[in-house]
Motif scaffolding. Structure first.
Motif, short mmCIF file in Angstrom:
data_model
loop_
_atom_site.label_atom_id
_atom_site.label_comp_id
_atom_site.label_asym_id
_atom_site.label_seq_id
_atom_site.Cartn_x
_atom_site.Cartn_y
_atom_site.Cartn_z
N THR A 10 -10.25 -11.13 0.43
CA THR A 10 -9.76 -11.08 -0.95
C THR A 10 -8.58 -10.14 -1.12
O THR A 10 -8.15 -9.91 -2.24
N HIS A 11 -8.06 -9.58 -0.04
CA HIS A 11 -6.98 -8.62 -0.16
C HIS A 11 -5.64 -9.23 0.22
O HIS A 11 -5.58 -10.25 0.89
N MET A 12 -4.59 -8.58 -0.25
CA MET A 12 -3.22 -9.00 0.05
C MET A 12 -2.41 -7.71 0.18
O MET A 12 -2.54 -6.81 -0.65
N ASP A 13 -1.58 -7.61 1.21
CA ASP A 13 -0.80 -6.38 1.38
C ASP A 13 0.40 -6.37 0.43
O ASP A 13 0.69 -7.34 -0.26
N MET A 69 -0.57 -15.77 5.32
CA MET A 69 0.85 -15.36 5.32
C MET A 69 1.09 -14.16 4.41
O MET A 69 2.11 -13.48 4.54
N TYR A 70 0.17 -13.87 3.52
CA TYR A 70 0.30 -12.71 2.64
C TYR A 70 -0.43 -11.49 3.18
O TYR A 70 -0.44 -10.45 2.53
N ARG A 71 -1.06 -11.61 4.35
CA ARG A 71 -1.82 -10.49 4.92
C ARG A 71 -1.32 -10.10 6.30
O ARG A 71 -2.06 -9.63 7.14
N LYS A 72 -0.03 -10.26 6.55
CA LYS A 72 0.52 -9.95 7.87
C LYS A 72 0.83 -8.48 8.08
O LYS A 72 0.97 -8.03 9.21
#
Length: 102
Positions: A10-13, A69-72
């Motif tokens: 559920t996280h995004m950097d 692609m949002y957690r790279k």
């Protein structure tokens, strides 16, 4: 059953959030321009609204879930420093205030 939901990330950097925001704004802008031009050509404002709503739906599907692609670029946290047993922890702001008054 609930364990299935706990396994979903559920996280995004921060860089992923910026990318998601750029994608969201780009899709909304492109769909608004296309919708406006198409609605102007056929003289139907309803089609403009439909195209913008479709762009909104597509952008929501692409940006709201935390796709890989949002957690790279995960945030590297500092390690926990254990507290010494004899001293009370002092905030850095308090230490700088004391140094200024001396």
């Amino acid at each position: 059953m609930l364990s299935i939901f706990k396994s979903i990330p559920t996280h995004m950097d921060y860089k992923g959030q910026k990318l998601a925001e750029q994608i969201f704004q780009g899709i909304i802008l492109i769909s608004a321009v296309i919708g406006f031009i198409y609605g102007l050509i056929i003289q139907q404002f309803g089609w403009t609204v439909y195209i913008v709503l479709a762009g909104f739906a597509v952008s929501c599907v692409l940006t709201l879930p935390p796709w890989p692609m949002y957690r790279k670029n995960p945030l590297q946290w500092q390690p926990v420093i254990p507290e010494s047993s004899g001293e009370s922890p002092q905030k850095p702001q308090e230490a700088s205030k004391r140094k200024k008054h001396k």
